[in-house]
Design a protein around this motif. Structure first.
Motif, PDB file in Angstrom:
ATOM      1  N   VAL A 137      -9.712   2.069  11.972  1.00 51.44           N
ATOM      2  CA  VAL A 137      -9.311   1.484  10.316  1.00 51.44           C
ATOM      3  C   VAL A 137      -7.489   1.187  10.486  1.00 51.44           C
ATOM      4  N   THR A 138      -7.679  -0.364  10.088  1.00 49.28           N
ATOM      5  CA  THR A 138      -5.904  -0.736   9.919  1.00 49.28           C
ATOM      6  C   THR A 138      -5.639  -1.273   8.403  1.00 49.28           C
ATOM      7  N   ILE A 139      -4.598  -1.316   7.532  1.00 48.67           N
ATOM      8  CA  ILE A 139      -5.070  -1.896   6.471  1.00 48.67           C
ATOM      9  C   ILE A 139      -3.728  -2.782   6.630  1.00 48.67           C
ATOM     10  N   ALA A 140      -3.775  -4.005   6.466  1.00 50.98           N
ATOM     11  CA  ALA A 140      -2.504  -4.823   6.432  1.00 50.98           C
ATOM     12  C   ALA A 140      -1.701  -4.768   5.193  1.00 50.98           C
ATOM     13  N   TYR A 141      -0.241  -4.983   4.986  1.00 50.86           N
ATOM     14  CA  TYR A 141       0.666  -4.776   4.334  1.00 50.86           C
ATOM     15  C   TYR A 141       1.123  -5.626   3.979  1.00 50.86           C
TER      16      TYR A 141
END
Length: 58
Positions: free
Chosen positions: A21-25
């Motif tokens: 999982v990768t969350i891009a801010y």
């Protein structure tokens, strides 16, 4: 949990998810993130601590 303001784009991959999982801010985002995310973003100088935004700023 910690409130941070992202000064630059930051991709966060939780260690518990082993990179699945990768969350891009995006820069300019104010978010309530996990301590792990806040610590990594602050160490990378991509975020700064902030308070909870007021309802007027949402």
């Amino acid at each position: 949990m910690a409130w941070v303001l992202f000064k630059a784009d930051f991709d966060f991959s939780p260690a518990a998810r082993n990179g699945w999982v990768t969350i891009a801010y995006k820069a300019g985002t104010i978010a309530n993130v996990t301590r792990e995310c806040a610590g990594l973003a602050l160490a990378a100088d991509r975020a700064e601590k902030t308070g909870r935004p007021s309802r007027e700023n949402q």
